[in-house]
Design an enzyme around this catalytic site. Structure first.
Site, mmCIF file in Angstrom:
data_model
loop_
_atom_site.group_PDB
_atom_site.id
_atom_site.type_symbol
_atom_site.label_atom_id
_atom_site.label_comp_id
_atom_site.label_asym_id
_atom_site.label_seq_id
_atom_site.Cartn_x
_atom_site.Cartn_y
_atom_site.Cartn_z
ATOM 1 N N SER A 27 0.776 -1.086 -0.011
ATOM 2 C CA SER A 27 0.109 -0.012 0.126
ATOM 3 C C SER A 27 0.859 1.068 -0.065
ATOM 4 C CB SER A 27 -0.911 0.242 1.340
ATOM 5 O OG SER A 27 -1.480 -1.040 1.394
ATOM 6 N N HIS A 57 -3.662 0.459 -4.784
ATOM 7 C CA HIS A 57 -3.024 -0.786 -5.435
ATOM 8 C C HIS A 57 -3.316 -0.973 -6.905
ATOM 9 C CE1 HIS A 57 -1.942 -2.914 -1.612
ATOM 10 N NE2 HIS A 57 -2.615 -2.325 -1.086
ATOM 11 N N HIS A 79 -5.343 -9.294 -1.640
ATOM 12 C CA HIS A 79 -5.266 -9.581 -0.368
ATOM 13 C C HIS A 79 -6.433 -10.723 0.145
ATOM 14 C CE1 HIS A 79 -3.642 -5.607 -0.561
ATOM 15 N NE2 HIS A 79 -3.090 -5.765 0.846
ATOM 16 N N TYR A 81 -8.500 -10.678 2.330
ATOM 17 C CA TYR A 81 -9.684 -9.877 2.849
ATOM 18 C C TYR A 81 -10.689 -9.343 1.585
ATOM 19 C CZ TYR A 81 -7.131 -5.470 2.525
ATOM 20 O OH TYR A 81 -6.447 -4.614 1.793
ATOM 21 N N GLU A 82 -10.053 -9.417 0.536
ATOM 22 C CA GLU A 82 -10.816 -9.213 -0.550
ATOM 23 C C GLU A 82 -11.749 -10.159 -1.083
ATOM 24 O OE1 GLU A 82 -8.577 -6.443 -3.978
ATOM 25 O OE2 GLU A 82 -6.959 -7.397 -2.471
ATOM 26 N N ALA A 109 2.504 -2.186 4.096
ATOM 27 C CA ALA A 109 2.462 -1.266 5.290
ATOM 28 C C ALA A 109 1.992 -2.147 6.595
ATOM 29 C CB ALA A 109 1.361 -0.062 4.777
ATOM 30 N N MET A 207 -1.838 -7.188 6.982
ATOM 31 C CA MET A 207 -2.874 -8.083 6.453
ATOM 32 C C MET A 207 -2.328 -8.718 5.040
ATOM 33 S SD MET A 207 -6.101 -5.680 6.830
ATOM 34 C CE MET A 207 -6.220 -4.707 8.493
ATOM 35 N N SER A 208 -1.088 -8.946 5.193
ATOM 36 C CA SER A 208 -0.536 -9.272 3.715
ATOM 37 C C SER A 208 0.633 -10.085 3.910
ATOM 38 C CB SER A 208 -0.342 -8.229 2.541
ATOM 39 O OG SER A 208 0.884 -7.527 3.175
ATOM 40 N N ASN A 231 1.477 3.087 11.032
ATOM 41 C CA ASN A 231 0.850 3.876 12.259
ATOM 42 C C ASN A 231 1.146 2.796 13.227
ATOM 43 O OD1 ASN A 231 -1.027 1.535 10.273
ATOM 44 N ND2 ASN A 231 -1.509 1.342 12.424
ATOM 45 N N HIS A 243 -7.565 4.011 6.816
ATOM 46 C CA HIS A 243 -6.936 3.733 5.867
ATOM 47 C C HIS A 243 -5.973 4.769 5.318
ATOM 48 C CE1 HIS A 243 -5.461 1.197 2.447
ATOM 49 N NE2 HIS A 243 -5.985 1.851 1.786
HETATM 50 N N1 HPA Z 1 -2.981 -3.573 11.456
HETATM 51 C C1 HPA Z 1 -3.238 -4.298 10.127
HETATM 52 N N2 HPA Z 1 -2.810 -3.938 9.133
HETATM 53 C C2 HPA Z 1 -2.165 -3.054 9.009
HETATM 54 C C3 HPA Z 1 -1.938 -1.969 9.924
HETATM 55 C C4 HPA Z 1 -2.742 -2.207 11.348
HETATM 56 O O1 HPA Z 1 -2.506 -1.349 12.238
HETATM 57 N N3 HPA Z 1 -1.512 -0.972 9.276
HETATM 58 C C5 HPA Z 1 -1.307 -1.191 8.192
HETATM 59 N N4 HPA Z 1 -1.805 -2.260 7.772
#
Ligand code: HPA
Length: 268
Positions: A27, A57, A79, A81-82, A109, A207-208, A231, A243
């Site tokens: 990302s 993406h 991903h 989750y998609e 990320a 998440m990847s 973050n 996001h």
């Molecule tokens: N959690 C999960 N996936 C992420 C995060 C997070 O805080 N930041 C970027 N991708």
């Protein structure tokens, strides 16, 4: 896999480029692809490829030269989750291997769990925890690629980790190292989940990445993983996650990230 590989081979044949390093861009980290001199192949045209639906993406392969290395970069990844299966998600990695790729640089990320991290840090992934509850190798083994029970004792190449540290030192980047935990998303973690992940040894959460790394190791690729800490994970700071902020912070360090990857490539 053969359909995809043949299609891409045909597209890149006139250029004479033989990619030996694959890069999966996370990302907000797709910008390095603009520096690759070569051919752009949208996923949508490649037989057997699924397309990504996420903001940030783009969904294309870029094949060309960067720092005089043959590169195949995924600008945009899939991903879990998609709604894609893990097999679908790792398909491009397997195709890369069939195209002759030897090293895979995987980027993402991630939320920082380690309190010594801050948003904007880069973290070399030393190891991972697969918290997705699934595995891309479930189902019939593809013998052509690798063994039924692949070893994961060195999922991330020590040699590539050293190369990344040397490159970071040269560029005076204060790079972090740690363990990446993969969850499915798409909801962010709760504070209790983040405390649990910290207790279990994770430094960052995302998440990847882990499915692709498992498939890459199965197929014998050497892997380097780099997380951009976009973050602090939920509950580390008293502030909700979104996001847009993930993309904004990642965009903010994209130049540093690009410089680092180029320096790593020069050292390979
Ligand atoms: N959690 C999960 N996936 C992420 C995060 C997070 O805080 N930041 C970027 N991708």
């Amino acid at each position: 896999m053969k359909n995809s590989t043949d299609y891409i081979s045909q597209k890149i044949a006139p250029s004479g480029i033989k990619p030996d390093t694959g890069i999966i861009l996370g990302s907000g980290l797709g910008g390095i692809a603009d520096e690759i001199e070569g051919i752009s192949i949208p996923y949508a045209g490649i037989p057997g490829f699924k397309t990504s639906t996420i903001q940030g993406h783009a969904g294309k392969l870029i094949v060309g030269k960067l720092c005089s290395k043959g590169i195949i970069a995924m600008q945009g990844r899939l991903h879990y989750y998609e709604g894609h299966s893990l097999r679908e998600i790792v398909h491009p990695v397997r195709v890369m291997r069939l195209l002759g790729v030897k090293n895979l640089i995987v980027t993402n990320a991630a939320g920082g769990i380690n309190r010594d991290f801050k948003p904007g840090d880069l973290m070399i992934i030393e190891d991972h925890i697969n918290f997705t509850g699934n595995n891309p190798l479930i189902g019939q083994n593809i013998e052509e690629l690798g063994v039924r029970f692949p070893d994961m004792s060195r999922a991330y190449s020590e040699e590539l980790i050293n190369a990344a540290e040397i490159a970071a030192n040269k560029l005076k980047i204060n790079i972090k190292k740690g363990v990446y935990a993969a969850v499915t998303g798409p909801s962010y973690e709760t504070p209790a989940e983040v405390r649990m992940l910290r207790t279990l040894g994770a430094d960052a959460v995302g998440m990847s990445t882990v499915p692709e790394v498992i498939a890459a190791r199965h197929a014998g690729l050497d892997v380097l993983g780099i997380s951009c800490i976009s973050n602090m994970a939920c509950g580390v700071l008293d502030k909700p996650l979104c996001h847009e902020e993930v993309i904004e912070i990642t965009k903010g360090i994209e130049n540093v990230f690009t410089a680092l990857v180029k320096e790593i490539l020069r050292g390979l």
